[in-house]
Scaffold this motif. Sequence first.
Motif, mmCIF file in Angstrom:
data_model
loop_
_atom_site.group_PDB
_atom_site.id
_atom_site.type_symbol
_atom_site.label_atom_id
_atom_site.label_comp_id
_atom_site.label_asym_id
_atom_site.label_seq_id
_atom_site.Cartn_x
_atom_site.Cartn_y
_atom_site.Cartn_z
ATOM 1 N N ILE A 114 -24.281 26.138 -22.339
ATOM 2 C CA ILE A 114 -24.319 24.679 -22.146
ATOM 3 C C ILE A 114 -25.550 24.098 -22.828
ATOM 4 N N ALA A 115 -26.679 24.811 -22.731
ATOM 5 C CA ALA A 115 -27.920 24.334 -23.358
ATOM 6 C C ALA A 115 -27.781 24.257 -24.879
ATOM 7 N N LYS A 116 -26.929 25.095 -25.467
ATOM 8 C CA LYS A 116 -26.738 25.107 -26.919
ATOM 9 C C LYS A 116 -25.864 23.947 -27.402
ATOM 10 N N LEU A 117 -25.144 23.281 -26.488
ATOM 11 C CA LEU A 117 -24.287 22.165 -26.889
ATOM 12 C C LEU A 117 -25.136 20.994 -27.378
ATOM 13 N N GLU A 118 -24.595 20.250 -28.322
ATOM 14 C CA GLU A 118 -25.267 19.021 -28.759
ATOM 15 C C GLU A 118 -25.274 18.040 -27.583
ATOM 16 N N ASP A 119 -26.320 17.214 -27.508
ATOM 17 C CA ASP A 119 -26.450 16.266 -26.401
ATOM 18 C C ASP A 119 -25.252 15.333 -26.290
ATOM 19 N N ALA A 120 -24.656 14.969 -27.419
ATOM 20 C CA ALA A 120 -23.512 14.057 -27.407
ATOM 21 C C ALA A 120 -22.341 14.653 -26.635
ATOM 22 N N TYR A 121 -22.228 15.981 -26.620
ATOM 23 C CA TYR A 121 -21.140 16.652 -25.903
ATOM 24 C C TYR A 121 -21.606 17.143 -24.537
ATOM 25 N N LYS A 122 -22.860 17.585 -24.466
ATOM 26 C CA LYS A 122 -23.380 18.149 -23.226
ATOM 27 C C LYS A 122 -23.432 17.113 -22.104
ATOM 28 N N THR A 123 -23.918 15.910 -22.410
ATOM 29 C CA THR A 123 -24.095 14.891 -21.373
ATOM 30 C C THR A 123 -22.778 14.505 -20.702
ATOM 31 N N PRO A 124 -21.727 14.123 -21.462
ATOM 32 C CA PRO A 124 -20.472 13.795 -20.785
ATOM 33 C C PRO A 124 -19.856 14.993 -20.056
ATOM 34 N N PHE A 125 -20.000 16.183 -20.641
ATOM 35 C CA PHE A 125 -19.448 17.381 -20.001
ATOM 36 C C PHE A 125 -20.108 17.618 -18.650
ATOM 37 N N LEU A 126 -21.447 17.584 -18.620
ATOM 38 C CA LEU A 126 -22.154 17.824 -17.359
ATOM 39 C C LEU A 126 -21.860 16.737 -16.333
ATOM 40 N N MET A 127 -21.730 15.488 -16.780
ATOM 41 C CA MET A 127 -21.398 14.405 -15.844
ATOM 42 C C MET A 127 -20.014 14.637 -15.241
ATOM 43 N N HIS A 128 -19.056 15.039 -16.087
ATOM 44 C CA HIS A 128 -17.704 15.313 -15.587
ATOM 45 C C HIS A 128 -17.729 16.512 -14.641
ATOM 46 N N PHE A 129 -18.500 17.528 -14.993
ATOM 47 C CA PHE A 129 -18.627 18.718 -14.151
ATOM 48 C C PHE A 129 -19.209 18.362 -12.788
ATOM 49 N N ARG A 130 -20.101 17.401 -12.756
ATOM 50 C CA ARG A 130 -20.739 16.994 -11.497
ATOM 51 C C ARG A 130 -19.876 16.023 -10.691
ATOM 52 N N GLY A 131 -18.702 15.675 -11.214
ATOM 53 C CA GLY A 131 -17.773 14.885 -10.419
ATOM 54 C C GLY A 131 -17.548 13.463 -10.874
ATOM 55 N N PHE A 132 -18.200 13.032 -11.922
ATOM 56 C CA PHE A 132 -17.982 11.682 -12.414
ATOM 57 C C PHE A 132 -16.586 11.580 -13.032
ATOM 58 N N LYS A 133 -15.950 10.450 -12.859
ATOM 59 C CA LYS A 133 -14.646 10.176 -13.477
ATOM 60 C C LYS A 133 -14.876 9.733 -14.915
ATOM 61 N N TYR A 134 -13.823 9.848 -15.730
ATOM 62 C CA TYR A 134 -13.945 9.471 -17.141
ATOM 63 C C TYR A 134 -14.456 8.036 -17.305
ATOM 64 N N HIS A 135 -13.884 7.115 -16.534
ATOM 65 C CA HIS A 135 -14.280 5.712 -16.697
ATOM 66 C C HIS A 135 -15.726 5.490 -16.264
ATOM 67 N N GLU A 136 -16.208 6.249 -15.283
ATOM 68 C CA GLU A 136 -17.603 6.129 -14.858
ATOM 69 C C GLU A 136 -18.551 6.638 -15.953
ATOM 70 N N ILE A 137 -18.172 7.723 -16.574
ATOM 71 C CA ILE A 137 -18.983 8.279 -17.663
ATOM 72 C C ILE A 137 -19.026 7.282 -18.828
ATOM 73 N N ALA A 138 -17.856 6.704 -19.134
ATOM 74 C CA ALA A 138 -17.776 5.742 -20.238
ATOM 75 C C ALA A 138 -18.691 4.542 -19.972
ATOM 76 N N GLU A 139 -18.674 4.039 -18.737
ATOM 77 C CA GLU A 139 -19.527 2.897 -18.389
ATOM 78 C C GLU A 139 -21.007 3.271 -18.468
ATOM 79 N N LYS A 140 -21.354 4.423 -17.907
ATOM 80 C CA LYS A 140 -22.748 4.858 -17.841
ATOM 81 C C LYS A 140 -23.332 5.100 -19.240
ATOM 82 N N LEU A 141 -22.515 5.711 -20.134
ATOM 83 C CA LEU A 141 -23.003 6.022 -21.479
ATOM 84 C C LEU A 141 -22.697 4.915 -22.483
#
Length: 170
Positions: A114-141
Amino acid sequence: MTALEFSYVLQEMSKQLRPFAYRLTKDSEDANDLLQETVLKAYTNREKFSDGTNLKAWLYTIMKNTFITNYQRMVRRNTFIDTTDNLHFINSTDNLAENLAHSSFAMKDINEAIAKLEDAYKTPFLMHFRGFKYHEIAEKLNIPIGTVKNRIHIARKDLKGMLKSYASKY
């Protein structure tokens, strides 16, 4: 239906049964054995087949039941019984103790991947993993929801590639 007619129809149906046998066994040799056993059982029990009923369904049922019976027989054959006073099944999982060492190694590898992922992919992935919904991630980012889904998909694909050594273990 005469034995000759039944034999001909059975031969034609066996072409349709082969993919089903392969799906059950996941091995071409085992699939051929299962198909041969199914055809033999169907032919020897042809008097039990009623004309006008669905022969294909009858054959599929024979094949499925034959596969299940063979599988159960194999499991029983591979079960060892301890004949000492306490009579334990050697491969019993009732009292299984694991030290979970493999999971700590796996988690270390997962975190490194996960640490090797680019930030553009790591951030949404970790947010989704932590339970955020797609629309919440879209709003936050502040990015479109389609971009969020795409980045999470790419992150999963990259992680799957980096962690392919674990693919058959879990």
